[in-house]
Design an enzyme around this catalytic site. Sequence first.
Site, PDB file in Angstrom:
ATOM      1  N   ASP A   1       0.812  -1.221   0.000  1.00  0.00           N
ATOM      2  CA  ASP A   1       0.000   0.000   0.000  1.00  0.00           C
ATOM      3  C   ASP A   1       0.848   1.276   0.000  1.00  0.00           C
ATOM      4  O   ASP A   1       0.429   2.305   0.527  1.00  0.00           O
ATOM      5  CB  ASP A   1      -0.948   0.025   1.210  1.00  0.00           C
ATOM      6  CG  ASP A   1      -1.977  -1.087   1.170  1.00  0.00           C
ATOM      7  OD1 ASP A   1      -2.311  -1.531   0.050  1.00  0.00           O
ATOM      8  OD2 ASP A   1      -2.439  -1.516   2.240  1.00  0.00           O
ATOM      9  N   ALA A   2       2.033   1.218  -0.592  1.00  0.00           N
ATOM     10  CA  ALA A   2       2.931   2.381  -0.574  1.00  0.00           C
ATOM     11  C   ALA A   2       3.436   2.758  -1.959  1.00  0.00           C
ATOM     12  O   ALA A   2       4.380   3.539  -2.080  1.00  0.00           O
ATOM     13  CB  ALA A   2       4.114   2.110   0.357  1.00  0.00           C
TER      14      ALA A   2
END
Length: 287
Positions: free
Chosen positions: A231-232
Amino acid sequence: MRPTAILLLYCPDRPGIITEVTKFITDNQGNILYLDQYVDRQDGMFFMRVEWDLESFIIPREKILEYVTTLYARRYSMVCNLYFSDIRPRMAIFVSKMSHCLYDLLARWKSGEYDVDIPCIVSNHEDLRYVAEQFNIPYYVWSINKDHSNKAEVEQAEMDLLKKEDVTFAVLARYMQIISDNMIKAYPNRIINIHHSFLPAFAGAKPYHQAWERGVKIIGATSHYVTAELDAGPIIEQDVTRITHKDTPESLVLKGKDLEKIVLSRSVRKHIERKILTYNNKTIIFN
């Protein structure tokens, strides 16, 4: 419509780049249809997207990138990507059990909103096969064991399928599995994920429940390219909606689903239109 060439590039900023590139196009009888550029003054980087008509262009299309690289890449330390409007991207969709994003993507494709081919839908569950059958798209299921002992084998089978179908990018439409480094390396900045949170807030599992427990006043959705860090990856699109103390975790999920569809659809459209450049884990989104 007549085919066009689309050149996306970035390099250290210096005078004359726009002049050189546009002169190359016009000198070879190309008609420029679109040009957008941006300078990141903090990093001193130049970004540009230019599109031109190929009807009267002198240089054969298979030689264009070679010319651009020879003439400008070394001189300007330029990174270039070239696309052609008549070569349709091929999009694979990965899903688990939730259908809202899948239905939205397929409806937009069926209506002609997306100029893209969808050769396959991949899942770790049988639940959404009926959706694929409604749209006459092959549906492949590889179940992953609870202890993930077969994950490497499953992902290799998925990658073999993507290669066989000549897939150019993939969309994780609420696919609830972590993608391995091998697949990410094979499709850098070509795997789009939708996360049901306004990242970087509430990463990981059950973000709507986290938001409710925290008592926030807005919730959001984020679409990003997948990287090795969960999620980055580079963020492509985000949106939010207001909530109140009257909302429950269940109502947040319902409101969030609408956001997820909109945010993911915008990201997919920008990717198909070749209007995204990634640099230093960020994106430049051209209008």
